[in-house]
Motif scaffolding. Structure first.
Motif: not given
Ligand code: AR6
Length: 315
Positions: A22-24, A28-34, A113-116, A118-120, A148-153
């Motif tokens: 998430a963000n602070e 809500g937001g994009g990516g896995v949060d959305g 998920p693999l935190i940070s 993506g967008v971060y 540990l969930v890896i989403f994008d190939r």
């Protein structure tokens, strides 16, 4: 198995808790949060509004609402700013506080998920190392299963430079040995005896017996061994208490790695469970590569197996 890497959409995971990157604001937001908010429904946002946000490196917990998971643990990873602004410590803290929160809520299974990453903008390979190291360190003192969930190939493929060596090793052996298959059969390895007594006398040490002997010889404790093999305590107790226990191939391999056996001894141990190192199997060649390089880190081996789409070692 205590740490499992899987390719999946985290919103579909049937676990006690999934972790949200998430963000602070926690609003809500994009990516896995959305994706998590969409799947959980509006009640999740309503509960998040009551939390007053969350600092980077910290975590807060809510219900899972329409998700298959009972809880969502919202954590905030750091924004990558080049690596000299405490990003690593903050990322470690995001994983650790999430895991502590999961344990405090009696969760047995947690998916991250693999935190940070993506967008971060945290470099994916480094984000993965931090994730694995932090989770594995935590699992030394806690019995839970972490995915540990890896989403994008693209995030994780054998195209990566660090796997080039393994790919070359695999190429050489995989093709070479298909022309010359080395198969192993328990039945053909020894003549079949007539009487039952004779048969029993000829029976070799069982997998369980050999395993326990080797653990003793190495001065290891059971806990050290099953943690190093990435196995869960219950599975290990079954093996310990049943001398005729037949482990799966993945379990037998994991224990051979945990014992840091050289290749010939690893073969011997596998043989007691009816398995051979086969060059017709990519996964065996990959494990062989690590043993040949005396790298017995099961998590690194599993990362490589994962990248090559092979079954991971463990229970
Ligand atoms: N399941 C599993 N992993 C996923 C999924 C999914 N459904 N969707 C994306 N990922 P990111 P961050 C992976 O950007 O970098 C949000 O806007 C994705 O491939 O979601 O921590 C928040 O509100 C990537 O590897 O999170 C924050 O503002 C990983 O999840 C910001 O993004 C994390 O990517 C947080 O950025």
């Amino acid at each position: 198995m205590p740490l499992r890497m899987v390719r999946n959409d985290i919103t579909t995971m049937r676990v006690d808790a999934i972790v949200n990157a998430a963000n602070e604001s926690l609003l809500g937001g994009g990516g896995v949060d959305g994706a998590i908010h969409r799947a959980a429904g509006p009640q999740l946002l309503a509960e998040c509004r009551t939390l007053g946000g969350c600092r980077t490196g910290q975590a807060k917990i809510t219900g899972g609402y329409r998700l298959p998971a009972r809880y969502v643990i919202h954590t905030v990873g750091p924004v990558w700013r080049g690596g000299r602004y405490g990003e690593k410590e903050l990322l470690v803290s995001a994983y650790r506080t999430s895991l502590e929160l999961a344990v405090a809520h009696d969760c047995q299974t947690v998916a991250f998920p693999l935190i940070s990453s993506g967008v971060y903008g945290y470099p994916k390979d480094q984000a993965l190392n931090v994730a694995v190291d932090t989770i594995v360190a935590f699992l030394q003192d806690h019995e839970l299963t972490v995915y540990l969930v890896i989403f994008d190939r693209a995030a994780y493929t054998i195209g990566e430079k660090r796997f080039a060596d393994i790919a070359a090793y695999l190429d050489a052996r995989y093709t070479q040995d298909r022309q010359e298959p080395t198969s192993f059969s328990m039945a053909s390895a020894q003549s079949v005896p007539d009487g039952l007594n004779e048969a029993l006398a000829m029976m070799d040490e069982s997998f369980s017996q050999m395993l326990l002997r080797k653990i003793d010889e190495r001065g290891m404790t059971d806990v050290q061994c099953y943690k190093k093999a990435n196995l869960d305590r219950r599975l290990f107790s079954k093996i310990r208490s049943d001398i005729h226990y037949r482990p799966s191939r993945a379990t037998a391999m994991a224990l051979a790695v945990a014992l840091e056996l050289p290749l010939d001894e690893a073969r011997e141990l596998l043989q007691t469970a009816g398995f051979a190192f086969s060059h017709a199997s990519k996964s065996d060649i990959i494990v062989e590569y690590f043993i040949a390089h005396q790298n017995y880190n099961i998590f690194e081996i599993n990362e490589a197996l994962f990248a090559f789409d092979q079954e991971l070692l463990g229970g």
